[in-house]
Design a protein around this motif. Structure first.
Motif: not given
Length: 325
Positions: A232-252
């Motif tokens: 579930d965390a991967t699905v939400k991160f992929a949706d967020l990162y595909a729209r706008s790469p966020d370095p903070g979200a990537l580190r988390d």
């Protein structure tokens, strides 16, 4: 599932660092193991193509139908054979496995023989067509071999527990596939390789559970709750990162993968240590029992020194010397 890059020879990959790297412990991903004879099925289907092409040049509708039917049966036999080869490859890749429920290669050989007989059949020549069909089935067996007909590594394992462990592992594989499919949407090779590394670590735990189904209770949360949360965390991160790469979200997200990997490595090592402890206890108990029954000396007992006893050659020489005196 296709083999993911991220190994030593991939563009951005690094050698694996998980517990499965270089040890041969990792359980192969579904669809990753391939049989060395799998490509032969395509060649056999291609060699049956004259039946398909020649059917349209037949003046007799019955001959046309037999040619088309023969090609269709051969193609179905090759499809069944390919499924059997994939099942055999997965069987060979795992140390503990049940035999395939359906002998697909056997059925594929029968279908191939029937297809050859139907394609070669002509009025008044059914005996010859039958001989060709039997010959084709025998050649199929020689080319592809038999199906695995017995379970492997199942001695001393409770079948009910093994089935429960297999179901849990299959569900866990589904969660891993969900993670892998979701991370593809980011189009980031390093992230995909990172998830693949975690998947290898998780599959090492799957291997432990399959080898020791009694450890399912200790590993249940990791195969269920933790993997569902990671998916579930991967699905939400992929949706967020595909729209706008966020370095903070990537580190988390990378920190989450690192924590999960550490936890899975720890439980795998704990299960391994538990099996080793059980083995040491069984060996010690057996040695004590053998010592009590006199089969072997007790631990620490001094062994008799036989170095001063004469050898067989010395006894023979002594006997010869006595006779010559």
């Amino acid at each position: 599932m296709a083999i993911r890059f991220g190994g030593r020879y991939s563009p951005d990959g690094q050698p694996g660092t998980g517990p499965a790297a270089g040890t041969g412990l990792a359980r192969p991903a579904p669809g990753q193991a391939r049989h060395r004879y799998e490509s032969r099925t395509k060649w056999v289907t291609a060699m049956a193509a004259p039946l398909l092409v020649g059917a349209f040049f037949q003046g007799d509708p019955v001959a046309m139908a037999s040619s088309l039917l023969g090609f269709g049966i051969i193609a179905a036999g090759m499809w069944m054979t390919r499924e059997g080869l994939q099942a055999e490859a997965a069987y060979d890749a795992r140390r503990i496995a049940r035999r395939p429920a359906i002998p697909r290669k056997l059925f594929g050989g029968v279908l191939t023989g029937v297809g050859i007989a139907v394609g070669a059949s002509e009025p008044g020549a059914f005996a010859g067509a039958a001989v060709l069909g039997v010959t084709g089935a025998v050649l199929h067996w020689l080319a592809f071999g038999p199906d695995p007909m017995r379970d492997k590594g199942m001695e001393g394992i409770d079948g009910f527990q093994q089935d429960r462990a297999a179901r849990m592992v299959e569900e866990a594989e589904t969660h891993l596939r969900g993670m892998t499919d979701a991370i593809q949407r980011t189009r980031d090779r390093k992230l995909q390789a990172r998830v693949a590394t975690f998947a290898a670590t998780a599959r090492a735990l799957f291997e432990r559970v399959e080898q020791n189904p009694g450890a399912l209770t200790a590993a249940r949360r990791y195969l269920g709750v933790y993997l569902i949360g990671a998916r579930d965390a991967t699905v939400k991160f992929a949706d967020l990162y595909a729209r706008s790469p966020d370095p903070g979200a990537l580190r988390d997200y990378e920190a989450l993968l690192a924590d999960l990997e550490t936890s899975f490595q720890a439980i795998s090592q704990r299960l391994h240590d538990g099996v080793r402890t059980d083995m040491d206890i069984e060996i010690e108990v057996l040695r004590d029992r053998l010592a009590r029954e006199g089969v072997r000396p007790p631990p620490g007992a001094a062994l008799e020194d036989h170095s001063a006893e004469p050898t067989a050659a010395e006894l023979l020489r002594s006997a010869d010397h006595e006779r010559t005196r």
